[in-house]
Design a protein around this motif. Structure first.
Motif, PDB file in Angstrom:
ATOM      1  N   GLY A 281       7.582   6.255   7.651  1.00  0.00           N
ATOM      2  CA  GLY A 281       8.374   6.127   6.441  1.00  0.00           C
ATOM      3  C   GLY A 281       9.332   5.046   6.372  1.00  0.00           C
ATOM      4  N   HIS A 282       8.933   3.857   7.075  1.00  0.00           N
ATOM      5  CA  HIS A 282       9.922   2.730   7.263  1.00  0.00           C
ATOM      6  C   HIS A 282       9.176   1.625   6.495  1.00  0.00           C
ATOM      7  N   TRP A 283       8.777   1.920   5.177  1.00  0.00           N
ATOM      8  CA  TRP A 283       8.188   0.706   4.496  1.00  0.00           C
ATOM      9  C   TRP A 283       8.984  -0.643   4.599  1.00  0.00           C
ATOM     10  N   GLU A 284      10.444  -0.601   4.603  1.00  0.00           N
ATOM     11  CA  GLU A 284      10.927  -2.038   4.740  1.00  0.00           C
ATOM     12  C   GLU A 284      10.644  -2.716   5.916  1.00  0.00           C
ATOM     13  N   LYS A 285      10.293  -2.021   7.174  1.00  0.00           N
ATOM     14  CA  LYS A 285       9.978  -2.687   8.264  1.00  0.00           C
ATOM     15  C   LYS A 285       8.428  -3.153   8.145  1.00  0.00           C
ATOM     16  N   ALA A 286       7.504  -2.270   7.419  1.00  0.00           N
ATOM     17  CA  ALA A 286       6.295  -2.713   7.054  1.00  0.00           C
ATOM     18  C   ALA A 286       6.307  -3.860   6.200  1.00  0.00           C
ATOM     19  N   ALA A 287       7.195  -3.994   5.345  1.00  0.00           N
ATOM     20  CA  ALA A 287       7.058  -5.152   4.464  1.00  0.00           C
ATOM     21  C   ALA A 287       7.476  -6.420   5.202  1.00  0.00           C
ATOM     22  N   GLU A 288       8.392  -6.543   6.498  1.00  0.00           N
ATOM     23  CA  GLU A 288       8.713  -7.653   6.753  1.00  0.00           C
ATOM     24  C   GLU A 288       7.451  -8.466   7.609  1.00  0.00           C
TER      25      GLU A 288
ATOM     26  N   GLY B 154       2.569 -14.643  26.078  1.00  0.00           N
ATOM     27  CA  GLY B 154       1.619 -15.385  25.436  1.00  0.00           C
ATOM     28  C   GLY B 154       0.386 -15.091  24.666  1.00  0.00           C
ATOM     29  N   VAL B 155       0.505 -13.834  24.340  1.00  0.00           N
ATOM     30  CA  VAL B 155      -0.492 -13.103  23.618  1.00  0.00           C
ATOM     31  C   VAL B 155      -0.269 -13.224  22.224  1.00  0.00           C
ATOM     32  N   ARG B 156      -1.013 -13.960  21.428  1.00  0.00           N
ATOM     33  CA  ARG B 156      -0.907 -14.083  19.913  1.00  0.00           C
ATOM     34  C   ARG B 156      -1.507 -12.812  19.120  1.00  0.00           C
ATOM     35  N   PRO B 157      -0.515 -12.585  18.376  1.00  0.00           N
ATOM     36  CA  PRO B 157      -0.811 -11.185  17.260  1.00  0.00           C
ATOM     37  C   PRO B 157      -1.684 -11.757  16.583  1.00  0.00           C
ATOM     38  N   ASN B 158      -2.787 -10.668  16.090  1.00  0.00           N
ATOM     39  CA  ASN B 158      -3.965 -11.227  15.035  1.00  0.00           C
ATOM     40  C   ASN B 158      -3.631 -10.310  13.692  1.00  0.00           C
ATOM     41  N   VAL B 159      -4.571 -10.367  13.104  1.00  0.00           N
ATOM     42  CA  VAL B 159      -4.651  -9.437  11.649  1.00  0.00           C
ATOM     43  C   VAL B 159      -4.609  -8.026  11.986  1.00  0.00           C
ATOM     44  N   PHE B 160      -5.345  -7.756  13.012  1.00  0.00           N
ATOM     45  CA  PHE B 160      -5.413  -6.294  13.563  1.00  0.00           C
ATOM     46  C   PHE B 160      -3.932  -5.790  14.137  1.00  0.00           C
ATOM     47  N   THR B 161      -3.269  -6.730  14.888  1.00  0.00           N
ATOM     48  CA  THR B 161      -1.915  -6.261  15.194  1.00  0.00           C
ATOM     49  C   THR B 161      -1.233  -6.200  14.147  1.00  0.00           C
ATOM     50  N   TYR B 162      -0.874  -7.048  13.101  1.00  0.00           N
ATOM     51  CA  TYR B 162      -0.144  -6.739  11.993  1.00  0.00           C
ATOM     52  C   TYR B 162      -0.728  -5.559  11.003  1.00  0.00           C
ATOM     53  N   ASN B 163      -1.847  -5.212  11.123  1.00  0.00           N
ATOM     54  CA  ASN B 163      -2.516  -3.896  10.333  1.00  0.00           C
ATOM     55  C   ASN B 163      -1.891  -2.731  11.023  1.00  0.00           C
ATOM     56  N   ALA B 164      -2.021  -2.772  12.407  1.00  0.00           N
ATOM     57  CA  ALA B 164      -1.384  -1.645  13.183  1.00  0.00           C
ATOM     58  C   ALA B 164      -0.204  -1.341  12.799  1.00  0.00           C
ATOM     59  N   LEU B 165       0.898  -2.680  13.186  1.00  0.00           N
ATOM     60  CA  LEU B 165       2.142  -2.380  12.693  1.00  0.00           C
ATOM     61  C   LEU B 165       2.658  -2.032  11.563  1.00  0.00           C
ATOM     62  N   ILE B 166       2.078  -2.423  10.348  1.00  0.00           N
ATOM     63  CA  ILE B 166       2.223  -2.215   9.072  1.00  0.00           C
ATOM     64  C   ILE B 166       1.746  -0.437   8.908  1.00  0.00           C
TER      65      ILE B 166
ATOM     66  N   ARG C 107       1.307   4.262  19.761  1.00  0.00           N
ATOM     67  CA  ARG C 107       2.704   4.577  19.405  1.00  0.00           C
ATOM     68  C   ARG C 107       2.897   4.908  18.043  1.00  0.00           C
ATOM     69  N   GLY C 108       2.360   4.001  17.277  1.00  0.00           N
ATOM     70  CA  GLY C 108       2.608   4.358  15.765  1.00  0.00           C
ATOM     71  C   GLY C 108       2.174   5.796  15.457  1.00  0.00           C
ATOM     72  N   GLN C 109       0.818   6.359  15.941  1.00  0.00           N
ATOM     73  CA  GLN C 109       0.261   7.616  15.575  1.00  0.00           C
ATOM     74  C   GLN C 109       1.399   8.631  16.440  1.00  0.00           C
ATOM     75  N   GLY C 110       1.916   8.185  17.452  1.00  0.00           N
ATOM     76  CA  GLY C 110       2.785   9.143  18.104  1.00  0.00           C
ATOM     77  C   GLY C 110       4.267   9.277  17.411  1.00  0.00           C
ATOM     78  N   GLY C 111       4.343   8.289  16.305  1.00  0.00           N
ATOM     79  CA  GLY C 111       5.726   8.353  15.842  1.00  0.00           C
ATOM     80  C   GLY C 111       6.816   7.555  16.683  1.00  0.00           C
ATOM     81  N   GLN C 112       6.365   6.710  17.471  1.00  0.00           N
ATOM     82  CA  GLN C 112       7.128   5.968  18.308  1.00  0.00           C
ATOM     83  C   GLN C 112       7.437   4.430  17.455  1.00  0.00           C
ATOM     84  N   TRP C 113       7.577   4.493  16.472  1.00  0.00           N
ATOM     85  CA  TRP C 113       7.769   3.404  15.651  1.00  0.00           C
ATOM     86  C   TRP C 113       8.959   2.514  16.215  1.00  0.00           C
TER      87      TRP C 113
END
Length: 102
Positions: free
Chosen positions: A95-102, A76-88, A56-62
């Motif tokens: 272009g939503h750096w403020e969301k990436a910083a959350e 009940g699925v816990r995000p991991n470091v890869f989840t957060y990397n994908a979100l960032i 979704r990120g690659q498709g611009g569906q942020w």
């Protein structure tokens, strides 16, 4: 082809297919497969969600990423470091750096 061979798709096969769509830039197909997973009662795991977030990120569906993260946690699925990397990466790409910083 798997269906024709009588092989049932499971979490691993769906995750692999979604990941392949993500790598091919086919975020809409990845979303279709993710929806099909739910329809068939196949539970997603952290790898599935990570692939969906990346696709979704690659498709611009942020805009949909917060929803995916909420759904992930509700399942009940816990995000991991890869989840957060994908979100960032996804928020940064959009272009939503403020969301990436959350």
């Amino acid at each position: 082809e798997m269906r024709d061979a009588g092989v049932d798709a499971n979490t691993i096969t769906f995750s692999a297919a979604i990941s392949a769509c993500e790598r091919a830039g086919q975020w809409e197909k990845a979303a279709e497969l993710f929806a099909e997973m739910s329809e068939r009662g196949v539970p997603p795991n952290v790898y599935t969600y990570n692939a969906v977030i990346s696709a979704r990120g690659q498709g611009g569906q942020w805009e949909s990423l917060d929803c995916v993260l909420r759904e992930m946690r509700a399942a009940g699925v816990r995000p991991n470091v890869f989840t957060y990397n994908a979100l960032i990466s996804a928020f940064g790409r959009g272009g939503h750096w403020e969301k990436a910083a959350e």
